[in-house]
Motif scaffolding. Structure first.
Motif, PDB file in Angstrom:
ATOM      1  N   GLY A 154      14.147  19.824   2.568  1.00 18.59           N
ATOM      2  CA  GLY A 154      13.019  20.143   2.219  1.00 18.59           C
ATOM      3  C   GLY A 154      12.495  20.710   2.529  1.00 18.59           C
ATOM      4  N   GLY A 155      12.847  21.698   3.889  1.00 17.97           N
ATOM      5  CA  GLY A 155      12.576  22.582   4.616  1.00 17.97           C
ATOM      6  C   GLY A 155      12.084  21.612   5.392  1.00 17.97           C
ATOM      7  N   GLN A 156      11.424  20.749   6.138  1.00 16.84           N
ATOM      8  CA  GLN A 156      11.139  19.622   7.426  1.00 16.84           C
ATOM      9  C   GLN A 156      11.774  20.595   9.002  1.00 16.84           C
ATOM     10  OE1 GLN A 156      13.114  18.423   4.323  1.00 16.84           O
ATOM     11  NE2 GLN A 156      12.219  16.481   4.449  1.00 16.84           N
ATOM     12  N   LYS A 157      11.284  20.264   9.347  1.00 18.72           N
ATOM     13  CA  LYS A 157      11.685  20.996  11.107  1.00 18.72           C
ATOM     14  C   LYS A 157      11.365  19.959  12.127  1.00 18.72           C
ATOM     15  CE  LYS A 157      13.087  25.018   9.291  1.00 18.72           C
ATOM     16  NZ  LYS A 157      14.210  25.645   9.102  1.00 18.72           N
ATOM     17  N   VAL A 158      11.982  19.226  12.566  1.00 19.10           N
ATOM     18  CA  VAL A 158      11.779  18.446  13.531  1.00 19.10           C
ATOM     19  C   VAL A 158      10.892  18.837  14.783  1.00 19.10           C
ATOM     20  CG1 VAL A 158      12.667  16.915  15.634  1.00 19.10           C
ATOM     21  CG2 VAL A 158      13.599  16.771  13.040  1.00 19.10           C
ATOM     22  N   THR A 159       9.766  18.388  15.203  1.00 18.19           N
ATOM     23  CA  THR A 159       9.228  19.912  16.155  1.00 18.19           C
ATOM     24  C   THR A 159       8.951  18.063  17.801  1.00 18.19           C
ATOM     25  OG1 THR A 159       6.739  17.730  15.581  1.00 18.19           O
ATOM     26  CG2 THR A 159       7.674  20.433  15.256  1.00 18.19           C
ATOM     27  N   GLN A 160       9.256  17.181  17.175  1.00 20.19           N
ATOM     28  CA  GLN A 160       9.255  16.014  18.872  1.00 20.19           C
ATOM     29  C   GLN A 160      10.209  15.345  18.338  1.00 20.19           C
ATOM     30  OE1 GLN A 160       6.642  14.574  20.601  1.00 20.19           O
ATOM     31  NE2 GLN A 160       4.939  16.100  18.973  1.00 20.19           N
ATOM     32  N   GLY A 161      10.691  14.033  19.442  1.00 19.37           N
ATOM     33  CA  GLY A 161      11.427  13.166  19.227  1.00 19.37           C
ATOM     34  C   GLY A 161      11.023  12.662  20.857  1.00 19.37           C
ATOM     35  N   TRP A 162      11.890  11.249  20.271  1.00 16.36           N
ATOM     36  CA  TRP A 162      12.120  10.350  21.159  1.00 16.36           C
ATOM     37  C   TRP A 162      13.479   9.573  20.972  1.00 16.36           C
ATOM     38  CZ3 TRP A 162       8.154  10.534  18.166  1.00 16.36           C
ATOM     39  CH2 TRP A 162       7.649   9.861  17.508  1.00 16.36           C
ATOM     40  N   GLY A 199      28.724  -3.762  16.188  1.00 14.04           N
ATOM     41  CA  GLY A 199      27.365  -4.338  15.706  1.00 14.04           C
ATOM     42  C   GLY A 199      26.107  -4.402  16.447  1.00 14.04           C
ATOM     43  N   ALA A 200      26.475  -3.680  17.371  1.00 18.11           N
ATOM     44  CA  ALA A 200      24.742  -3.217  18.382  1.00 18.11           C
ATOM     45  C   ALA A 200      23.690  -1.639  17.021  1.00 18.11           C
ATOM     46  CB  ALA A 200      25.437  -2.856  19.387  1.00 18.11           C
ATOM     47  N   SER A 201      22.560  -2.097  17.307  1.00 18.37           N
ATOM     48  CA  SER A 201      21.860  -0.882  17.227  1.00 18.37           C
ATOM     49  C   SER A 201      21.402  -0.382  17.836  1.00 18.37           C
ATOM     50  CB  SER A 201      21.382  -1.629  16.062  1.00 18.37           C
ATOM     51  OG  SER A 201      21.702  -2.682  15.132  1.00 18.37           O
ATOM     52  N   VAL A 202      20.552   1.320  17.478  1.00 18.26           N
ATOM     53  CA  VAL A 202      19.615   1.978  18.784  1.00 18.26           C
ATOM     54  C   VAL A 202      19.155   1.999  17.697  1.00 18.26           C
ATOM     55  CG1 VAL A 202      21.594   3.253  18.387  1.00 18.26           C
ATOM     56  CG2 VAL A 202      19.830   3.319  20.335  1.00 18.26           C
ATOM     57  N   SER A 203      17.199   2.674  17.817  1.00 16.18           N
ATOM     58  CA  SER A 203      16.594   3.410  16.980  1.00 16.18           C
ATOM     59  C   SER A 203      15.810   4.945  17.855  1.00 16.18           C
ATOM     60  CB  SER A 203      15.941   2.131  16.405  1.00 16.18           C
ATOM     61  OG  SER A 203      16.131   1.110  16.289  1.00 16.18           O
ATOM     62  N   ALA A 204      15.853   5.497  17.115  1.00 17.46           N
ATOM     63  CA  ALA A 204      14.850   6.528  17.605  1.00 17.46           C
ATOM     64  C   ALA A 204      13.809   7.220  16.643  1.00 17.46           C
ATOM     65  CB  ALA A 204      15.807   7.796  18.328  1.00 17.46           C
ATOM     66  N   GLY A 205      13.011   8.035  17.045  1.00 17.67           N
ATOM     67  CA  GLY A 205      11.713   8.172  16.351  1.00 17.67           C
ATOM     68  C   GLY A 205      11.610   9.799  16.469  1.00 17.67           C
ATOM     69  N   PHE A 206      10.780  10.365  15.866  1.00 12.53           N
ATOM     70  CA  PHE A 206      11.395  11.926  15.981  1.00 12.53           C
ATOM     71  C   PHE A 206       9.377  12.339  14.925  1.00 12.53           C
ATOM     72  CE2 PHE A 206      13.113  11.661  12.196  1.00 12.53           C
ATOM     73  CZ  PHE A 206      12.587  12.004  11.269  1.00 12.53           C
ATOM     74  N   ILE A 207       8.960  13.265  15.037  1.00 17.13           N
ATOM     75  CA  ILE A 207       7.562  13.814  14.412  1.00 17.13           C
ATOM     76  C   ILE A 207       7.964  15.434  13.960  1.00 17.13           C
ATOM     77  CG2 ILE A 207       5.874  14.828  14.316  1.00 17.13           C
ATOM     78  CD1 ILE A 207       4.853  12.922  16.469  1.00 17.13           C
ATOM     79  N   ALA A 208       7.664  15.637  12.680  1.00 23.17           N
ATOM     80  CA  ALA A 208       8.831  16.695  11.767  1.00 23.17           C
ATOM     81  C   ALA A 208       7.527  17.776  10.314  1.00 23.17           C
ATOM     82  CB  ALA A 208       9.835  17.210  11.107  1.00 23.17           C
ATOM     83  N   SER A 209       7.026  18.649  10.930  1.00 25.56           N
ATOM     84  CA  SER A 209       6.380  19.623   9.706  1.00 25.56           C
ATOM     85  C   SER A 209       7.154  18.958   8.533  1.00 25.56           C
ATOM     86  CB  SER A 209       6.043  20.707  10.632  1.00 25.56           C
ATOM     87  OG  SER A 209       7.797  21.478  10.268  1.00 25.56           O
ATOM     88  N   TRP A 210       5.781  19.842   7.197  1.00 21.74           N
ATOM     89  CA  TRP A 210       7.369  19.758   6.148  1.00 21.74           C
ATOM     90  C   TRP A 210       6.080  19.846   5.670  1.00 21.74           C
ATOM     91  CZ3 TRP A 210       5.327  17.354   0.922  1.00 21.74           C
ATOM     92  CH2 TRP A 210       4.222  16.683   1.537  1.00 21.74           C
ATOM     93  N   SER A 211       6.808  21.330   3.768  1.00 21.45           N
ATOM     94  CA  SER A 211       5.668  21.235   3.430  1.00 21.45           C
ATOM     95  C   SER A 211       6.752  21.740   1.986  1.00 21.45           C
ATOM     96  CB  SER A 211       5.387  22.648   3.819  1.00 21.45           C
ATOM     97  OG  SER A 211       6.177  24.096   3.354  1.00 21.45           O
ATOM     98  N   GLY A 212       5.780  20.496   0.641  1.00 24.92           N
ATOM     99  CA  GLY A 212       6.231  20.595  -0.739  1.00 24.92           C
ATOM    100  C   GLY A 212       7.366  19.713  -0.909  1.00 24.92           C
TER     101      GLY A 212
END
Length: 493
Positions: A74-82, A107-120
């Motif tokens: 959908g045109g999203q762009k990741v701008t930062q993450g952790w 069986g192990a899990s890991v999580s990560a996050g991000f901030i992104a822009s979007w339009s439409g």
């Protein structure tokens, strides 16, 4: 294709557009445990941006490093993450582990996050891969034929092919177009440890392809599985894999169709721009073949089929050294000559190395070589084409509606000059729209010039992510596949 949607892979779980703190759960077929699961969520959203998160669970063997891949359509762009090294190229997003969270036990899990822009449109990704393995899908292996299975009951005879000028011709000198489909599975099932083929490849399944009036089947392969390397389960590698490939080739020929065997996934660690995975093993599309195993693969494949001129060889699925190198000249030099290419950490086998490996066996089979940008760029193919002492070299091209070179203007300027000198085969054509308006345009341009093309792919995946030509292996087409089926029947019926 880079699966998905290019060159690759895969039956996937659907996802819906998100608003607010909504999570897309892992969905699996038949309740089976997938190799990995990914939960994707949008934790907050505002006018032109949002915060997202992924939770990755590894249900397979322990990993020492991981790389998650998905597409933003959908045109999203990741701008930062952790909690991961985030990168994006076009629609393709990659999250690779940090130095401190690379180990992922069973069986192990890991999580990560991000901030992104979007339009439409902030639609959720349709599929996820972990180190090249598709997540959130049924991991049950499909039944695979044994080397003792009969080769097929078709009464056809596949033509012996060679190059004459800029045409492919049969033994009698009659022009022959390669018009058909890709049959994916042999590149990924074995390395993922689930089987050899994705779905049936028995005689009835091959007959269903022939019933579309296809005359060619392209068969993607995995070099580690063919060579039987130690990371491949023995039942899916080495002689068992080779035997299964030989059986499928025989079935395709028995129905009068040309088999193209193709190196799709190869060895070599690449983590640079547009990397499909961080794994050294052949679990995704690499930018170029590797010198360690790819020439050996082609030496073995060529030795296996050198006495059968009906089999064609496609040297490497979708090269993309242009994503790793800084200049176009460097990329084309890497493509032809291999060696220590800028931006690629393993020793590359160039197209000339692979042609030489094939011809050293005495094989005179037709050989296809795709260009840069995932075989979508043939602009300097004629300048850098490898030398072939038999003169049986063909230019290969891939095109999807989302590629750069996907219009008549580009085809006229870059493909027409190539097609004037050597045979041109569009080894993959497709679109991710679940319709066929784009491939209709492609087929018309190629038909007007008497050129060849093959639809991606004869697998029952989601047509918007595969894209998939069929919804069942009896040949029932998707709305996308109906365009190719009806066109082939009109041409060859």
């Amino acid at each position: 294709m880079r699966h998905p949607p290019r060159s690759a892979l895969l039956a996937i779980a659907g996802a819906t557009a998100l608003l607010g703190a909504i999570t897309v759960p892992a969905v699996t077929a038949q309740g089976a445990t997938p190799a990995c699961t990914v939960e994707y969520s949008v934790t907050s959203q505002w006018a032109d941006g949002f915060q997202g998160a992924v939770k990755i669970t590894n249900n397979s063997a322990a990993l020492s490093s991981w790389s998650l891949g998905f597409d933003f359509s959908g045109g999203q762009k990741v701008t930062q993450g952790w909690n991961a090294k985030w990168s994006q190229s076009g629609t393709e997003v990659t999250a690779a582990n940090e130095s401190w969270n690379g180990s992922l036990a069973t069986g192990a899990s890991v999580s990560a996050g991000f901030i992104a822009s979007w339009s439409g449109n902030n639609a959720a990704p349709a599929s996820f891969t972990l180190n090249g393995t598709t997540c959130n899908v049924d991991a049950e292996p499909s039944p695979t034929p044994t080397p003792s299975d009969p080769p097929g009951t078709g009464s056809g005879t596949a033509p012996a092919l060679h190059v004459s000028g800029n045409k492919l011709v049969d033994a009698g000198g009659t022009n022959h177009r390669l018009l058909g489909v890709n049959r994916s599975g042999g590149e990924f099932m074995c390395v993922q440890g689930y089987g050899i083929w994705d779905g049936p490849v028995d005689d009835a399944a091959v007959e269903a392809i022939a019933d579309w009036k296809a005359d060619t089947v392209r068969i993607p392969l995995n070099e580690e599985c063919w060579l039987g390397l130690s990371n491949i389960k023995p039942e899916y590698g080495g002689s068992n894999y080779v035997g299964a490939v030989k059986d499928l080739v025989a079935r395709v020929e028995a129905h009068g169709m040309t088999p193209i065997v193709e190196l799709h996934w190869s060895h070599g660690q690449y983590t640079g721009n547009s990397a499909g995975c961080s794994d050294v093993h052949a679990t995704c599309q690499k930018p170029m073949p590797d010198m360690q195993y790819s020439p050996s693969f082609w030496s073995s494949v060529a030795s296996t089929f050198k006495d059968d001129p009906a089999v064609a060889f496609d040297l490497f699925n979708e090269p993309y050294p242009d994503r790793a190198t800084s200049t176009t000249t460097q990329a084309w030099q890497c493509w032809r000559d291999g060696g220590n290419c800028p931006g690629i950490g393993y020793e590359v086998a160039g197209m000339q190395d692979l042609v030489d490996a094939v011809r050293a066996t005495g094989a005179k089979n037709v050989v296809l070589a795709g260009g840069l940008a995932y075989s979508n760029d043939l602009s300097q193919w004629l300048t850098y084409r490898p030398s072939d002492p038999t003169g049986n070299l063909v230019a290969a091209y891939h095109v999807y509606n989302f590629n750069t070179c996907s219009n008549e203007s580009c085809w006229n300027s870059t493909l027409a000059p190539v097609a004037a000198q050597v045979p041109l085969v569009a080894g993959e054509i497709g679109e991710n729209t679940c319709s066929h308006s784009f491939v209709d345009q492609v087929m018309k341009w190629f038909d007007d010039r008497g050129l060849s093309y093959l639809g991606w792919t004869w697998n029952t995946w989601d047509c918007s992510s595969g894209p998939s030509l069929i919804s069942a292996y009896d040949g029932t087409p998707t709305s996308y596949g109906a365009g190719l089926r009806d066109h082939l029947r009109a041409l060859n019926g």
